[in-house]
Design an enzyme around this catalytic site. Structure first.
Site, PDB file in Angstrom:
ATOM      1  N   ARG A   1       0.908  -1.156   0.026  1.00  0.00           N
ATOM      2  CA  ARG A   1       0.018  -0.041  -0.146  1.00  0.00           C
ATOM      3  C   ARG A   1       0.784   1.019  -0.056  1.00  0.00           C
ATOM      4  O   ARG A   1       0.426   2.256  -0.413  1.00  0.00           O
ATOM      5  CB  ARG A   1      -0.821   0.041   1.321  1.00  0.00           C
ATOM      6  CG  ARG A   1      -1.704   1.207   1.295  1.00  0.00           C
ATOM      7  CD  ARG A   1      -3.188   1.159   2.132  1.00  0.00           C
ATOM      8  NE  ARG A   1      -3.074   0.273   3.166  1.00  0.00           N
ATOM      9  CZ  ARG A   1      -2.744   0.751   4.236  1.00  0.00           C
ATOM     10  NH1 ARG A   1      -2.058   1.894   4.467  1.00  0.00           N
ATOM     11  NH2 ARG A   1      -2.568  -0.087   5.391  1.00  0.00           N
TER      12      ARG A   1
ATOM     13  N   ASP B   1      -6.719  19.209 -15.129  1.00  0.00           N
ATOM     14  CA  ASP B   1      -7.078  17.782 -15.548  1.00  0.00           C
ATOM     15  C   ASP B   1      -6.778  17.390 -16.839  1.00  0.00           C
ATOM     16  O   ASP B   1      -7.410  18.170 -17.698  1.00  0.00           O
ATOM     17  CB  ASP B   1      -8.760  17.379 -15.272  1.00  0.00           C
ATOM     18  CG  ASP B   1      -9.260  16.210 -16.034  1.00  0.00           C
ATOM     19  OD1 ASP B   1      -8.432  15.529 -16.546  1.00  0.00           O
ATOM     20  OD2 ASP B   1     -10.300  15.477 -15.428  1.00  0.00           O
TER      21      ASP B   1
ATOM     22  N   LYS C   1      -7.645   6.250 -19.671  1.00  0.00           N
ATOM     23  CA  LYS C   1      -8.069   6.823 -21.222  1.00  0.00           C
ATOM     24  C   LYS C   1      -6.834   6.597 -21.942  1.00  0.00           C
ATOM     25  O   LYS C   1      -6.375   5.689 -22.284  1.00  0.00           O
ATOM     26  CB  LYS C   1      -8.765   8.389 -21.010  1.00  0.00           C
ATOM     27  CG  LYS C   1      -9.365   8.612 -19.825  1.00  0.00           C
ATOM     28  CD  LYS C   1     -10.862   7.813 -19.873  1.00  0.00           C
ATOM     29  CE  LYS C   1     -12.090   8.239 -18.945  1.00  0.00           C
ATOM     30  NZ  LYS C   1     -13.054   7.427 -18.877  1.00  0.00           N
TER      31      LYS C   1
ATOM     32  N   TYR D   1     -15.963  17.706 -16.479  1.00  0.00           N
ATOM     33  CA  TYR D   1     -16.500  16.055 -16.544  1.00  0.00           C
ATOM     34  C   TYR D   1     -17.544  16.239 -15.327  1.00  0.00           C
ATOM     35  O   TYR D   1     -17.163  16.524 -14.078  1.00  0.00           O
ATOM     36  CB  TYR D   1     -15.219  15.355 -16.180  1.00  0.00           C
ATOM     37  CG  TYR D   1     -15.590  13.778 -15.684  1.00  0.00           C
ATOM     38  CD1 TYR D   1     -16.360  12.834 -16.738  1.00  0.00           C
ATOM     39  CD2 TYR D   1     -15.030  13.264 -14.468  1.00  0.00           C
ATOM     40  CE1 TYR D   1     -16.717  11.704 -16.121  1.00  0.00           C
ATOM     41  CE2 TYR D   1     -15.548  12.057 -14.169  1.00  0.00           C
ATOM     42  CZ  TYR D   1     -16.393  11.377 -14.940  1.00  0.00           C
ATOM     43  OH  TYR D   1     -16.602   9.841 -14.822  1.00  0.00           O
TER      44      TYR D   1
HETATM   45  C1  LIG Z   1     -11.892  14.518 -18.187  1.00  0.00           C
HETATM   46  C2  LIG Z   1     -12.037  13.191 -17.415  1.00  0.00           C
HETATM   47  N1  LIG Z   1     -11.623  13.392 -16.008  1.00  0.00           N
HETATM   48  C3  LIG Z   1     -11.689  12.407 -15.201  1.00  0.00           C
HETATM   49  C4  LIG Z   1     -12.303  11.370 -15.345  1.00  0.00           C
HETATM   50  C5  LIG Z   1     -12.830  10.083 -14.362  1.00  0.00           C
HETATM   51  O1  LIG Z   1     -11.889   8.955 -14.576  1.00  0.00           O
HETATM   52  P1  LIG Z   1     -12.096   7.839 -13.814  1.00  0.00           P
HETATM   53  O2  LIG Z   1     -13.369   7.149 -14.763  1.00  0.00           O
HETATM   54  O3  LIG Z   1     -10.841   7.066 -14.310  1.00  0.00           O
HETATM   55  O4  LIG Z   1     -12.417   7.569 -12.617  1.00  0.00           O
HETATM   56  C6  LIG Z   1     -12.985  11.184 -16.675  1.00  0.00           C
HETATM   57  C7  LIG Z   1     -13.637   9.897 -17.111  1.00  0.00           C
HETATM   58  O5  LIG Z   1     -14.233   9.892 -18.073  1.00  0.00           O
HETATM   59  C8  LIG Z   1     -12.587  12.138 -17.750  1.00  0.00           C
HETATM   60  O6  LIG Z   1     -13.177  12.286 -18.945  1.00  0.00           O
END
Ligand SMILES: Cc1ncc(COP(=O)(O)O)c(C=O)c1O
Length: 373
Positions: A47, A171, A196, A99
């Protein structure tokens, strides 16, 4: 060195013990101590740290130009760690176009923890200046945004945040470190859903934070990662490290395909609007051109004829797969308003396209037949 080289050599070299060129997956949860109680290899318990996670964190830091990185079990766990590193009463400025899961975390989890938020349209950076308060600790940027591909000026917003005594986090999931370098533009933290483009094959979930400096805020993030335990598993780290090796080449191919699809959609009679920062007609094109080296693989399209026409288009595709998520080799299509919370503001006729690595002509042929009257 260049991103193509860093992506391949940034995580690990050949294994010192065996000479294996591809890394092993270390599943051990615990590590041997010497007779004197010391830890000869630096590992204690999985961990806290694991060789596969350390390798992933190393390459992420190198690719983003940061000092340190922390890998999590999902993008959401990474975002939550940033919010958890703030305290009750702290204020966060969020983009109006963000998001929906980030907004959900802020509204449904961290509001109860005493975090306050203000959402502003970051296409105009000056809106951020107006939203700053004495207790603002963080400006969260997402550019290009999900799903509207709104573009925000990272350098300007980071400067405004710093002038107001706040940090700036970006992000960078949609742009990837290949397309955009937030730390070089002034950001303090970079967040990724490694689910992604970094994983890149639609077969692993993960998240990460990269810090400009290994400072007190990042130490808090590290404590949340290791004490909270939302860590990325060894096999998941191994998959993301493997995905990253081809990231620069994939991002270029995704971007070229997305540009071809966006140009086709832009002039299609049954299309009301296309959102892609690579198009000269995009509101944020000038900023995107300045701060991005690739415009990415995500395109959103508003179909003429409203919700019904967009649902019909989505139902007719043959090559695109109707599925959520993004960043893999298969092109995906999604009626975004259907999966977001009511009132998210996403237009009812908007289809979000994750443009994959198929031949662009085949993707265009599919969209053309799906968009017919
Ligand atoms: C721009 C963006 N940030 C964060 C996330 C969240 O990521 P996760 O699904 O891996 O938790 C996503 C998921 O689609 C996203 O498109």
């Amino acid at each position: 060195m260049h991103p193509e080289t860093l992506a391949i050599h940034g995580a690990h070299g050949p294994d010192a013990a065996t000479g294996a060129v591809a890394p092993a997956i270390h599943l051990s949860t615990t590590f041997e101590r010497s007779a004197d109680g010391s830890l000869p290899h630096g590992y204690l318990y999985a961990r806290d740290a694991n060789p596969n996670r350390v390798a992933l964190e190393r390459v992420l830091a190198v690719l983003e130009g940061g000092a340190a990185a922390a890998a999590f079990s999902s993008g959401q766990a990474a975002t939550a760690a940033v919010f958890q590193a703030l305290g009750p009463g702290d204020h966060v400025v969020l983009p109006a176009s963000v998001y929906y899961g980030t907004k959900k975390l802020a509204d449904q989890v961290f509001a109860r923890w005493g975090l306050t938020t203000t959402s502003v349209d970051m296409r105009d950076a000056e809106n951020v200046a107006a939203a700053l308060r004495p207790e603002t600790r963080l400006v969260w940027v997402e550019t290009p945004s999900n799903p509207l591909l709104a573009v925000a000026d990272i350098a300007r917003i980071a400067a405004l945040a710093h002038a107001g005594g706040a940090r700036c986090a970006v992000d960078n999931t949609w742009a990837t470190p290949v397309g955009q370098q937030p730390i070089a533009l002034g950001a303090d933290l970079v967040m990724h859903s490694t689910t992604k483009y970094l994983g890149g094959h639609g077969d692993v979930m993960g998240g990460a934070l990269v810090a400009r400096t290994d400072d007190e805020l990042f130490q808090r993030v590290r404590t949340i990662q290791t004490a909270g335990g939302a860590i990325a598993a060894p096999f998941d780290c191994w998959l993301v490290v493997r995905g990253i090796k081809t990231l620069p080449h994939r991002v270029r191919a995704h971007s070229a395909n997305a540009m071809a699809v966006a140009r086709f959609l832009e002039v299609h009679p049954n299309v009301e609007a296309v959102h892609y920062p690579g198009l000269a007609s995009h509101l944020g094109h000038a900023i995107a051109k300045r701060q991005m080296t690739a415009f990415g693989g995500m395109v959103s399209v508003q179909v003429r004829g409203g919700r019904e026409a967009s649902l019909r288009t989505k139902a007719r595709v043959r090559l695109f797969t109707r599925a959520t998520s993004l960043g893999g080799p298969e092109s995906l299509i999604e009626h975004r308003a259907s999966v977001e919370a009511p009132g998210s503001g996403t237009p009812d006729n908007l289809l979000r396209l994750s443009i994959g690595l198929e031949h662009p002509d085949d993707l265009i042929t599919d969209l053309d037949q799906a968009l017919r009257d």
